[in-house]
Design a protein around this motif. Sequence first.
Motif, mmCIF file in Angstrom:
data_model
loop_
_atom_site.group_PDB
_atom_site.id
_atom_site.type_symbol
_atom_site.label_atom_id
_atom_site.label_comp_id
_atom_site.label_asym_id
_atom_site.label_seq_id
_atom_site.Cartn_x
_atom_site.Cartn_y
_atom_site.Cartn_z
ATOM 1 N N GLY A 51 -11.636 5.545 0.780
ATOM 2 C CA GLY A 51 -10.430 6.349 0.933
ATOM 3 C C GLY A 51 -9.741 6.142 2.264
ATOM 4 N N ALA A 52 -10.457 5.561 3.248
ATOM 5 C CA ALA A 52 -9.859 5.296 4.558
ATOM 6 C C ALA A 52 -9.117 3.967 4.512
ATOM 7 C CB ALA A 52 -10.936 5.258 5.631
ATOM 8 N N PRO A 53 -8.049 3.794 5.305
ATOM 9 C CA PRO A 53 -7.334 2.513 5.357
ATOM 10 C C PRO A 53 -8.282 1.399 5.784
ATOM 11 C CG PRO A 53 -6.099 4.241 6.476
ATOM 12 C CD PRO A 53 -7.449 4.800 6.194
ATOM 13 N N THR A 54 -8.108 0.207 5.195
ATOM 14 C CA THR A 54 -9.003 -0.905 5.493
ATOM 15 C C THR A 54 -8.239 -2.043 6.143
ATOM 16 O OG1 THR A 54 -8.661 -1.829 3.270
ATOM 17 C CG2 THR A 54 -10.517 -0.342 3.564
ATOM 18 N N GLY A 55 -8.904 -2.746 7.050
ATOM 19 C CA GLY A 55 -8.270 -3.878 7.696
ATOM 20 C C GLY A 55 -9.131 -4.413 8.817
ATOM 21 N N ASP A 56 -8.877 -5.681 9.205
ATOM 22 C CA ASP A 56 -9.610 -6.272 10.313
ATOM 23 C C ASP A 56 -8.937 -5.903 11.629
ATOM 24 O OD1 ASP A 56 -7.341 -7.890 10.467
ATOM 25 O OD2 ASP A 56 -8.275 -9.524 9.336
ATOM 26 N N ALA A 57 -9.457 -6.466 12.726
ATOM 27 C CA ALA A 57 -8.953 -6.109 14.054
ATOM 28 C C ALA A 57 -7.473 -6.454 14.203
ATOM 29 C CB ALA A 57 -9.777 -6.820 15.131
ATOM 30 N N THR A 58 -7.056 -7.584 13.621
ATOM 31 C CA THR A 58 -5.650 -7.996 13.706
ATOM 32 C C THR A 58 -4.757 -7.025 12.950
ATOM 33 O OG1 THR A 58 -6.200 -10.344 13.959
ATOM 34 C CG2 THR A 58 -4.001 -9.814 13.130
ATOM 35 N N GLN A 59 -5.168 -6.646 11.742
ATOM 36 C CA GLN A 59 -4.379 -5.706 10.945
ATOM 37 C C GLN A 59 -4.303 -4.341 11.605
ATOM 38 O OE1 GLN A 59 -6.607 -6.340 7.240
ATOM 39 N NE2 GLN A 59 -4.734 -7.088 6.297
ATOM 40 N N ILE A 60 -5.388 -3.930 12.249
ATOM 41 C CA ILE A 60 -5.380 -2.641 12.954
ATOM 42 C C ILE A 60 -4.380 -2.675 14.094
ATOM 43 C CG2 ILE A 60 -6.738 -1.146 14.466
ATOM 44 C CD1 ILE A 60 -9.168 -1.740 12.701
ATOM 45 N N ALA A 61 -4.412 -3.756 14.887
ATOM 46 C CA ALA A 61 -3.462 -3.873 15.997
ATOM 47 C C ALA A 61 -2.027 -3.913 15.483
ATOM 48 C CB ALA A 61 -3.773 -5.126 16.812
ATOM 49 N N ASN A 62 -1.790 -4.668 14.413
ATOM 50 C CA ASN A 62 -0.440 -4.742 13.837
ATOM 51 C C ASN A 62 0.049 -3.369 13.400
ATOM 52 O OD1 ASN A 62 -0.453 -7.496 14.203
ATOM 53 N ND2 ASN A 62 -0.879 -7.985 12.064
ATOM 54 N N SER A 63 -0.831 -2.620 12.741
ATOM 55 C CA SER A 63 -0.438 -1.303 12.230
ATOM 56 C C SER A 63 -0.195 -0.309 13.360
ATOM 57 C CB SER A 63 -1.508 -0.758 11.284
ATOM 58 O OG SER A 63 -1.592 -1.543 10.117
ATOM 59 N N VAL A 64 -0.956 -0.432 14.435
ATOM 60 C CA VAL A 64 -0.749 0.455 15.579
ATOM 61 C C VAL A 64 0.601 0.171 16.219
ATOM 62 C CG1 VAL A 64 -1.550 1.010 17.910
ATOM 63 C CG2 VAL A 64 -3.197 0.818 16.043
ATOM 64 N N TYR A 65 0.884 -1.101 16.463
ATOM 65 C CA TYR A 65 2.127 -1.458 17.133
ATOM 66 C C TYR A 65 3.355 -1.276 16.246
ATOM 67 C CZ TYR A 65 -1.003 -3.668 20.515
ATOM 68 O OH TYR A 65 -1.988 -3.906 21.442
ATOM 69 N N ARG A 152 2.869 -12.869 16.293
ATOM 70 C CA ARG A 152 3.734 -13.287 15.184
ATOM 71 C C ARG A 152 4.287 -12.081 14.443
ATOM 72 N NH1 ARG A 152 0.699 -15.960 10.402
ATOM 73 N NH2 ARG A 152 0.471 -13.750 9.850
ATOM 74 N N ALA A 153 3.431 -11.085 14.209
ATOM 75 C CA ALA A 153 3.873 -9.877 13.509
ATOM 76 C C ALA A 153 4.929 -9.132 14.321
ATOM 77 C CB ALA A 153 2.682 -8.964 13.219
ATOM 78 N N LEU A 154 4.743 -9.069 15.634
ATOM 79 C CA LEU A 154 5.720 -8.387 16.492
ATOM 80 C C LEU A 154 7.067 -9.102 16.424
ATOM 81 C CD1 LEU A 154 3.580 -7.582 19.679
ATOM 82 C CD2 LEU A 154 4.041 -6.120 17.698
ATOM 83 N N ALA A 155 7.038 -10.428 16.446
ATOM 84 C CA ALA A 155 8.285 -11.191 16.365
ATOM 85 C C ALA A 155 8.944 -11.018 14.996
ATOM 86 C CB ALA A 155 8.012 -12.677 16.636
ATOM 87 N N LEU A 156 8.135 -11.037 13.935
ATOM 88 C CA LEU A 156 8.689 -10.896 12.592
ATOM 89 C C LEU A 156 9.264 -9.508 12.351
ATOM 90 C CD1 LEU A 156 6.015 -12.796 10.460
ATOM 91 C CD2 LEU A 156 8.386 -13.472 10.850
ATOM 92 N N VAL A 223 4.361 -8.114 8.184
ATOM 93 C CA VAL A 223 3.730 -7.781 9.476
ATOM 94 C C VAL A 223 2.218 -7.651 9.365
ATOM 95 C CG1 VAL A 223 5.815 -6.666 10.308
ATOM 96 C CG2 VAL A 223 4.106 -5.286 9.133
ATOM 97 N N ASN A 224 1.656 -7.896 8.163
ATOM 98 C CA ASN A 224 0.206 -7.893 7.949
ATOM 99 C C ASN A 224 -0.437 -6.595 8.434
ATOM 100 O OD1 ASN A 224 -2.294 -8.941 7.130
ATOM 101 N ND2 ASN A 224 -2.687 -9.905 9.112
ATOM 102 N N ALA A 225 0.079 -5.473 7.927
ATOM 103 C CA ALA A 225 -0.478 -4.169 8.282
ATOM 104 C C ALA A 225 -1.742 -3.908 7.477
ATOM 105 C CB ALA A 225 0.554 -3.075 8.014
ATOM 106 N N VAL A 226 -2.448 -2.830 7.820
ATOM 107 C CA VAL A 226 -3.671 -2.498 7.085
ATOM 108 C C VAL A 226 -3.325 -2.152 5.644
ATOM 109 C CG1 VAL A 226 -4.871 -1.653 9.118
ATOM 110 C CG2 VAL A 226 -3.554 -0.058 7.737
ATOM 111 N N GLN A 227 -4.286 -2.342 4.763
ATOM 112 C CA GLN A 227 -4.089 -2.048 3.353
ATOM 113 C C GLN A 227 -4.415 -0.589 3.062
ATOM 114 O OE1 GLN A 227 -6.500 -5.778 2.243
ATOM 115 N NE2 GLN A 227 -5.103 -5.526 0.533
ATOM 116 N N SER A 228 -3.577 0.025 2.223
ATOM 117 C CA SER A 228 -3.811 1.424 1.867
ATOM 118 C C SER A 228 -5.029 1.580 0.971
ATOM 119 C CB SER A 228 -2.574 1.998 1.164
ATOM 120 O OG SER A 228 -2.249 1.227 0.015
ATOM 121 N N SER A 229 -5.364 0.505 0.239
ATOM 122 C CA SER A 229 -6.560 0.528 -0.608
ATOM 123 C C SER A 229 -7.058 -0.901 -0.789
ATOM 124 C CB SER A 229 -6.244 1.143 -1.981
ATOM 125 O OG SER A 229 -5.436 0.258 -2.747
ATOM 126 N N PRO A 230 -8.365 -1.078 -1.088
ATOM 127 C CA PRO A 230 -8.909 -2.429 -1.269
ATOM 128 C C PRO A 230 -8.288 -3.171 -2.443
ATOM 129 C CG PRO A 230 -10.664 -0.810 -0.950
ATOM 130 C CD PRO A 230 -9.396 -0.040 -1.173
#
Length: 265
Positions: A51-65, A152-156, A223-230
Amino acid sequence: MIPAIRSEFRKFFTTRLWWGMAVGIFLAGAAFAALFGFLLTSEAALEGTPGAPTGDATQIANSVYLGGLGVGYLLLLTIGVLQIGGEYRHKTITSTLLSTPKRLRAMLAKVVALLGIGVVYGLISLLGSVSVGAIILNLRGQDPFPSTEVLRALALSLLVLGLWALIGLGIGILIPNQVAALLIGIGVAWIVEPLLNFAMTFWEFGRENIAQYMPTSATNAVVNAVQSSPDEVRLEWWAAALVLAGYAALLSGFGIWRTTRADIS
């Protein structure tokens, strides 16, 4: 062409609207960076609790920013509508086309100006989100920039905001009533589309073949954000960018075509 583009920038940046929205998008970027920074680095999220958002370190950083991107593209959608809707509402469209008799040139100037405005607001948003988000990720023991994909996500994100402004331009042309255009555009982007995406989760064909092509889903994929579900299915970032550009080209292109042939008095 240059004078027409300069005129479009002047129309926007000589009003009080631009700095009011600048303050709003800066604060939204900072606030959502703080919210997502604590949410996505919580123990439940990092341990993959169901039920928690899933993602790797890159996706977490993208979603935060880029957590405030949802507010950002709604603001740019609004700006796109106002950039042409205000012309019809205040009857200045006639003087605009008289000063630039070639209608296609006048409308292309609006397109270029809106892409530039998207970049300006994107930089303002990133100024707030990256400064706050990087501090929180550091405090939570996370790498603020785990890979070059974050840059790349920040630029996009700058491109994404510009494309949403063009979507707003198309809506503003196709629906000349400014209030109606704003209500319909924001209502579809903020309410209708998320509800449709949620409904698609219960329909396998829709989840795998339709939902990923919706504008908001394409934006998140770019922007490769975290996924809401697997089970969420996403396009590659470049394919999602093409899908979003397709929406912008279709709406703004048809709107420009209509403007070049419409009787305006």
